[in-house]
Design a protein around this motif. Sequence first.
Motif, short mmCIF file in Angstrom:
data_model
loop_
_atom_site.label_atom_id
_atom_site.label_comp_id
_atom_site.label_asym_id
_atom_site.label_seq_id
_atom_site.Cartn_x
_atom_site.Cartn_y
_atom_site.Cartn_z
N GLN A 67 -2.21 -46.20 22.84
CA GLN A 67 -2.98 -46.53 21.34
C GLN A 67 -4.17 -47.48 21.66
O GLN A 67 -4.60 -47.74 20.75
N LYS A 68 -3.91 -48.43 22.81
CA LYS A 68 -4.34 -49.44 22.93
C LYS A 68 -5.94 -49.43 24.10
O LYS A 68 -6.58 -50.55 24.21
N PRO A 70 -8.78 -48.43 26.15
CA PRO A 70 -10.06 -47.80 25.47
C PRO A 70 -10.78 -46.67 25.40
O PRO A 70 -11.26 -46.77 24.82
N HIS A 72 -8.62 -43.95 24.21
CA HIS A 72 -8.27 -44.05 23.05
C HIS A 72 -9.31 -44.32 21.81
O HIS A 72 -9.73 -44.08 21.25
N GLN A 73 -9.27 -45.92 22.10
CA GLN A 73 -10.16 -46.48 21.25
C GLN A 73 -11.72 -46.08 20.81
O GLN A 73 -12.00 -45.45 20.28
#
Length: 94
Positions: A67-68, A70, A72-73
């Motif tokens: 989730q963290k 890059p 995915h962000q």
Amino acid sequence: MLVHVVLMRFDDPSHAPEAARRLRGLLGRVPEIRALEVGLDLTRSEVSYDLVLTTRHADAEELAAYQKHPEHQALGAWLRPLLVDRAVVDHLVP
């Protein structure tokens, strides 16, 4: 194994195929994803969501790292403004 399931409803369902394509592109680019599946809704009932994403991770720490990540962000920044609703279930399987 931790399974992460996300249901997405778009403001315009025509966005779902592009979202599916981009989500599938995370596999191989985000090492914390052990497996990834994306499905598009076929029935379009009044209770349906437009897209389902299922990812598998070794544990909660690996899910958090995914989730963290890059990649995915960046995808989330594109995706979130297109959504009107989202539901998530994280569960364990042997």
